[in-house]
Scaffold this motif. Sequence first.
Motif, mmCIF file in Angstrom:
data_model
loop_
_atom_site.group_PDB
_atom_site.id
_atom_site.type_symbol
_atom_site.label_atom_id
_atom_site.label_comp_id
_atom_site.label_asym_id
_atom_site.label_seq_id
_atom_site.Cartn_x
_atom_site.Cartn_y
_atom_site.Cartn_z
ATOM 1 N N PHE A 36 0.814 -1.221 0.000
ATOM 2 C CA PHE A 36 0.000 0.000 0.000
ATOM 3 C C PHE A 36 0.848 1.272 0.000
ATOM 4 O O PHE A 36 0.329 2.368 0.194
ATOM 5 N N GLY A 37 2.147 1.121 -0.194
ATOM 6 C CA GLY A 37 3.028 2.283 -0.258
ATOM 7 C C GLY A 37 3.447 2.771 1.115
ATOM 8 O O GLY A 37 3.238 2.116 2.136
ATOM 9 N N VAL A 38 4.057 3.945 1.128
ATOM 10 C CA VAL A 38 4.488 4.554 2.386
ATOM 11 C C VAL A 38 3.274 5.298 2.940
ATOM 12 O O VAL A 38 3.142 6.519 2.821
ATOM 13 N N ILE A 71 -1.933 4.512 -0.013
ATOM 14 C CA ILE A 71 -3.305 4.008 -0.017
ATOM 15 C C ILE A 71 -3.515 3.102 1.197
ATOM 16 O O ILE A 71 -2.585 2.847 1.965
ATOM 17 N N THR A 72 -4.732 2.620 1.379
ATOM 18 C CA THR A 72 -5.055 1.781 2.525
ATOM 19 C C THR A 72 -5.607 0.442 2.049
ATOM 20 O O THR A 72 -5.721 0.184 0.844
ATOM 21 N N GLU A 76 -12.066 -1.857 -2.181
ATOM 22 C CA GLU A 76 -11.734 -2.812 -3.251
ATOM 23 C C GLU A 76 -10.835 -2.157 -4.294
ATOM 24 O O GLU A 76 -9.907 -2.790 -4.817
ATOM 25 N N ALA A 77 -11.088 -0.891 -4.595
ATOM 26 C CA ALA A 77 -10.272 -0.187 -5.583
ATOM 27 C C ALA A 77 -8.826 -0.077 -5.116
ATOM 28 O O ALA A 77 -7.892 -0.232 -5.917
ATOM 29 N N ALA A 82 -3.194 -1.922 -5.268
ATOM 30 C CA ALA A 82 -2.060 -2.463 -4.523
ATOM 31 C C ALA A 82 -1.506 -3.718 -5.189
ATOM 32 O O ALA A 82 -0.285 -3.880 -5.328
ATOM 33 N N PHE A 83 -2.395 -4.606 -5.622
ATOM 34 C CA PHE A 83 -1.937 -5.826 -6.285
ATOM 35 C C PHE A 83 -1.313 -5.522 -7.641
ATOM 36 O O PHE A 83 -0.348 -6.181 -8.053
#
Length: 233
Positions: A36-38, A71-72, A76-77, A82-83
């Motif tokens: 999900f990034g930083v 992001i968190t 679903e989006a 993330a994937f």
Amino acid sequence: MGETIRIQVEGGEMSAYVARPAAAKAPAVVVLQEIFGVNAVMRDITDGLAEQGFLAICPDLFWRIEPGVDITDGTEAEWKKAFALMNAFDAGAGVKDIAATIARIRSDPGCNGRVGAVGFCLGGQLAWLTATRTDADAAVSYYGVGIEGLLDEGANLRKPVMLHVAEADGFVPPPAQAAIREGLAGQPLATIHTYPGRDHAFARVGGEHYHAADAALAGERSLAFLRAHLGSA
């Protein structure tokens, strides 16, 4: 609490979130992100390590795909994005970026010269690769995905690594866990802790599978491990 710095890496420049401890000099820990990034979770972990006396840094490892991902796991989006980021991620390039981060934070006036790493999910895999491909002094992997396919890297293991394995991890099924245990059996530099009944990301505060007691236990083990191998301020 933290600050953002820029790190020169192969092919460009990457940002990193840094949190500093009270001590003038301290061991450093590189925090390796989830998919999900930083985001707030990673920044909170980085801040928490600083509160425990470490100079902590969390590099933006998705920068080659999309800089500044934050992001968190709430929609679903966001999961879909993330994937997609994970599938586009080049782990080899990522490890080089981690090595550059280690070199950068080791040269920081606030670092005592010792640098470790702790990673979660994708970052858990990267923590394993950090232990086998970089000069980090120690590494901790939380529910690392895909490690069972990277066990040949263990031949290059020169510094200690700790793996936290969730027994009911949907992304690391029982055969993968068995392969990891078998592949690292007799390896004195590798410590494996298994958490019965826990699912992937059991240490992610606010996550669906968060388990406070086992997250605290894993955290205590990780802190003791890092202090043992990196020292303290």
